[in-house]
Design an enzyme around this catalytic site. Structure first.
Site, PDB file in Angstrom:
ATOM      1  N   GLN A  90       0.829  -1.202   0.000  1.00  0.00           N
ATOM      2  CA  GLN A  90       0.000   0.000   0.000  1.00  0.00           C
ATOM      3  C   GLN A  90       0.864   1.254   0.000  1.00  0.00           C
ATOM      4  OE1 GLN A  90      -2.192  -0.753   3.621  1.00  0.00           O
ATOM      5  NE2 GLN A  90      -0.303  -1.268   4.671  1.00  0.00           N
TER       6      GLN A  90
ATOM      7  N   HIS B 203      -8.665   2.967  19.683  1.00  0.00           N
ATOM      8  CA  HIS B 203      -7.886   1.901  20.308  1.00  0.00           C
ATOM      9  C   HIS B 203      -8.497   1.439  21.623  1.00  0.00           C
ATOM     10  CE1 HIS B 203      -4.446   3.678  17.774  1.00  0.00           C
ATOM     11  NE2 HIS B 203      -4.910   2.601  17.185  1.00  0.00           N
TER      12      HIS B 203
ATOM     13  N   ASP C 205       0.174  -0.046  14.055  1.00  0.00           N
ATOM     14  CA  ASP C 205       0.554   1.195  14.741  1.00  0.00           C
ATOM     15  C   ASP C 205       0.754   0.984  16.236  1.00  0.00           C
ATOM     16  OD1 ASP C 205      -2.076   1.645  16.149  1.00  0.00           O
ATOM     17  OD2 ASP C 205      -2.778   1.846  14.092  1.00  0.00           O
TER      18      ASP C 205
ATOM     19  N   GLU D 191       0.677  -8.321  11.625  1.00  0.00           N
ATOM     20  CA  GLU D 191       0.526  -7.185  10.715  1.00  0.00           C
ATOM     21  C   GLU D 191       1.167  -7.548   9.379  1.00  0.00           C
ATOM     22  OE1 GLU D 191       0.043  -4.169   8.524  1.00  0.00           O
ATOM     23  OE2 GLU D 191      -0.711  -3.801  10.564  1.00  0.00           O
TER      24      GLU D 191
ATOM     25  N   ASP E 273       0.473 -12.529   7.097  1.00  0.00           N
ATOM     26  CA  ASP E 273      -0.930 -12.459   6.701  1.00  0.00           C
ATOM     27  C   ASP E 273      -1.825 -12.936   7.847  1.00  0.00           C
ATOM     28  OD1 ASP E 273      -3.456 -12.785   5.562  1.00  0.00           O
ATOM     29  OD2 ASP E 273      -2.636 -13.345   3.609  1.00  0.00           O
ATOM     30  N   GLY E 274      -2.624 -12.040   8.383  1.00  0.00           N
ATOM     31  CA  GLY E 274      -3.512 -12.396   9.476  1.00  0.00           C
ATOM     32  C   GLY E 274      -4.538 -13.438   9.085  1.00  0.00           C
TER      33      GLY E 274
ATOM     34  N   ASP F 162      -8.101  -5.294  13.767  1.00  0.00           N
ATOM     35  CA  ASP F 162      -7.835  -3.862  13.620  1.00  0.00           C
ATOM     36  C   ASP F 162      -7.326  -3.634  12.209  1.00  0.00           C
ATOM     37  OD1 ASP F 162      -7.109  -1.236  13.780  1.00  0.00           O
ATOM     38  OD2 ASP F 162      -5.478  -1.529  15.210  1.00  0.00           O
ATOM     39  N   SER F 163      -8.236  -3.639  11.261  1.00  0.00           N
ATOM     40  CA  SER F 163      -7.872  -3.595   9.846  1.00  0.00           C
ATOM     41  C   SER F 163      -8.202  -2.248   9.229  1.00  0.00           C
ATOM     42  CB  SER F 163      -8.628  -4.691   9.088  1.00  0.00           C
ATOM     43  OG  SER F 163     -10.021  -4.394   9.081  1.00  0.00           O
ATOM     44  N   THR F 164      -7.701  -2.069   8.005  1.00  0.00           N
ATOM     45  CA  THR F 164      -8.146  -0.943   7.199  1.00  0.00           C
ATOM     46  C   THR F 164      -9.533  -1.263   6.657  1.00  0.00           C
ATOM     47  OG1 THR F 164      -7.166  -1.875   5.188  1.00  0.00           O
ATOM     48  CG2 THR F 164      -5.758  -0.448   6.529  1.00  0.00           C
TER      49      THR F 164
END
EC number: 2.5.1.16
Length: 275
Positions: free
Chosen positions: A31, A62, A86, A106, A137-138, A155-157
């Site tokens: 990305q 969070h 993050d 992550e 890869d989760g 906690d993804s995009t």
């Protein structure tokens, strides 16, 4: 000359922030990553043109990802975070003394690297001895896990690029398998103003797998519309039936035991999405 960043949240709407300077920009393997210093929100992490977190308002997201499921579970010891490079969710997870191990998977190691460099107040907990960080890869990690975790947090995009597989029914089924018999899972599920169909679809898919499925919200200024949703699926423990004795004092800025229940009180138009 003033510099401004604009996130186009739809074809016709977006938010904009004044930029003092660009700290880092890079096309990673997965990305486009930008780290910028903003006038209003401090340092900001942007992935593929979308705001992921900022120093000023990060605590809302969070805290709500971490504390709602962790206070719902009576004794969370082994926690998995999918995404979250993050480090903000990890920081909140470690506030719970029952947690013996927190694993973070992550996919993009560059997110971890530059968060540590430019967002130290958020990413500092990634080096804690209770934390295991895996770059990978989760989706595959979940597929390879069984009866292992007490709580799993996604906690993804948004469901684009490397995160697209994290919004599928097959992934949620894998999460159920990876959880212990009384396990709990939570995922961010975007906003009801611009992506109502996503909320409806995810809630339906999760509800078909988890006997207790609920939706809760939080107010996050730099996320699309400011109103953000989270879907929680539980095998046994209902987040609305948390006993008073389970709450212990932790340092937060947004989450409280009163807010825990209040977050599940949905505006009617949001509740209608999951009927």
């Amino acid at each position: 000359m003033e510099l401004w960043f604009t996130e186009k949240q739809t074809k016709h709407f977006g938010i904009t922030a004044r930029i003092n300077r660009t700290l880092h920009t890079e096309q990673t393997e997965f990305q486009k990553l930008d780290m910028v210093e903003t006038e209003e929100f401090g340092n900001m992490l942007i992935l593929d043109g979308m705001v992921m977190t900022t120093e000023k308002d990060e605590f809302v997201y969070h805290e709500m990802v971490a504390h709602v499921p962790l206070f719902t579970h009576p004794n969370p010891e082994n926690v998995l975070i999918v995404g979250g490079g993050d480090g903000g969710v990890i920081r909140e997870v470690l506030k719970h003394p029952s947690v013996k191990k927190a694993t973070l998977v992550e996919i993009d190691g560059k997110v971890i690297e530059y968060s540590k460099q430019y967002l130290p107040s958020i990413a500092g907990a990634l080096d804690n001895e209770r934390v295991e960080v895996k770059v990978g890869d989760g989706f595959l990690h979940i597929a390879e896990s069984e009866n292992e975790y007490d709580v799993i947090m996604v906690d993804s995009t948004e469901p684009v690029g490397p995160a697209v597989n994290l919004f599928t029914k097959g992934f949620y089924a894998g999460i159920s398998k990876a959880l212990k018999e009384d396990g709990i899972f939570v995922a961010q599920t975007d906003n009801p103003w611009f992506t109502p169909e996503l909320i409806t679809t995810v809630f339906k898919d999760v509800k078909e797998i988890f006997p207790i499925t609920r939706l809760y919200t939080a107010n996050i200024p730099t996320y699309p519309s400011g109103l953000w949703t989270f879907t929680i699926g539980s095998k046994k423990h209902d987040p609305l039936e948390v006993i008073e004795e389970r709450f212990h004092e932790i340092e937060t800025k947004y989450y409280t035991k009163e807010l825990h229940n209040a977050a599940f009180a949905l505006p009617k138009f949001v509740g209608d999405l999951i009927k």
